[in-house]
Design a protein around this motif. Structure first.
Motif, PDB file in Angstrom:
ATOM      1  N   ILE A  14       0.843  -1.201   0.000  1.00 17.64           N
ATOM      2  CA  ILE A  14       0.000   0.000   0.000  1.00 17.64           C
ATOM      3  C   ILE A  14       0.875   1.247   0.000  1.00 17.64           C
ATOM      4  N   SER A  15       1.909   1.238   0.848  1.00 21.71           N
ATOM      5  CA  SER A  15       2.763   2.431   0.962  1.00 21.71           C
ATOM      6  C   SER A  15       3.453   2.758  -0.353  1.00 21.71           C
ATOM      7  N   VAL A  18       0.801   4.042  -3.037  1.00 19.81           N
ATOM      8  CA  VAL A  18       0.429   5.437  -2.770  1.00 19.81           C
ATOM      9  C   VAL A  18       1.625   6.344  -3.057  1.00 19.81           C
ATOM     10  N   LYS A  21       2.025   7.654  -6.565  1.00 16.89           N
ATOM     11  CA  LYS A  21       1.217   8.831  -6.896  1.00 16.89           C
ATOM     12  C   LYS A  21       1.934  10.105  -6.455  1.00 16.89           C
ATOM     13  N   THR A  35       9.178   5.411  -1.926  1.00 15.65           N
ATOM     14  CA  THR A  35       8.454   4.417  -2.729  1.00 15.65           C
ATOM     15  C   THR A  35       9.328   3.194  -2.990  1.00 15.65           C
ATOM     16  N   THR A  70      -5.017   0.630  -1.291  1.00 20.44           N
ATOM     17  CA  THR A  70      -4.853   1.736  -2.227  1.00 20.44           C
ATOM     18  C   THR A  70      -6.190   2.356  -2.612  1.00 20.44           C
ATOM     19  N   PHE A  73      -7.023   4.571   0.425  1.00 19.40           N
ATOM     20  CA  PHE A  73      -6.204   5.786   0.427  1.00 19.40           C
ATOM     21  C   PHE A  73      -6.536   6.690  -0.759  1.00 19.40           C
ATOM     22  N   GLY A  74      -6.875   6.105  -1.903  1.00 20.11           N
ATOM     23  CA  GLY A  74      -7.289   6.917  -3.044  1.00 20.11           C
ATOM     24  C   GLY A  74      -8.531   7.728  -2.732  1.00 20.11           C
ATOM     25  N   LEU A  77      -7.235  10.318   0.335  1.00 19.93           N
ATOM     26  CA  LEU A  77      -6.213  11.311   0.005  1.00 19.93           C
ATOM     27  C   LEU A  77      -6.461  12.037  -1.314  1.00 19.93           C
ATOM     28  N   PHE A  78      -7.009  11.322  -2.289  1.00 26.87           N
ATOM     29  CA  PHE A  78      -7.107  11.889  -3.625  1.00 26.87           C
ATOM     30  C   PHE A  78      -8.544  12.112  -4.077  1.00 26.87           C
ATOM     31  N   GLU A  80     -10.995  10.179  -4.702  1.00 27.53           N
ATOM     32  CA  GLU A  80     -11.489   9.329  -5.779  1.00 27.53           C
ATOM     33  C   GLU A  80     -12.941   8.944  -5.517  1.00 27.53           C
TER      34      GLU A  80
END
Length: 105
Positions: A14-15, A18, A21, A35, A70, A73-74, A77-78, A80
């Motif tokens: 996952i880390s 993310v 991105k 990453t 992901t 987190f998407g 954080l993003f 989505e």
């Protein structure tokens, strides 16, 4: 212990996903380094887990943890899209991971 290694490998997956991105195509140095370190750690713990777990089961669970994480987190954080069908598909992945875990010694 091998299941714990697999779980940790999934968290590192996952880390790094993310992190991809945030690295903006490996153009940002700090996120890019983090990453790559996440990738190394993820593969390391996956390799430890594979000493005692079947390949297909471990790989499916590893990618499932990464996929679920992901997506979450998407969304967080993003910003989505969240939809009922997307959440249903995540639930199917969770069911698959649970089934594989229950069927593996």
């Amino acid at each position: 212990m091998h299941w714990l290694y697999l779980f940790v490998a999934g968290l590192f997956e996952i880390s790094w996903a993310v992190g991809l991105k945030f690295s903006h195509g490996f153009t940002q140095i700090i996120p890019s380094v983090l990453t790559v370190l996440g990738m190394i750690a993820s593969f390391y713990f996956l390799a430890l887990a594979l000493k005692n777990l079947p390949l297909g089961t471990a790989y499916a669970i590893w990618t499932g943890i990464g996929t679920i994480g992901t997506v979450i987190f998407g969304i967080i954080l993003f910003k989505e899209q969240v939809s009922a069908i997307r959440l249903f598909c995540i639930a199917l992945i969770v069911c698959g991971i649970t089934g594989l875990k229950l069927l593996t010694n």
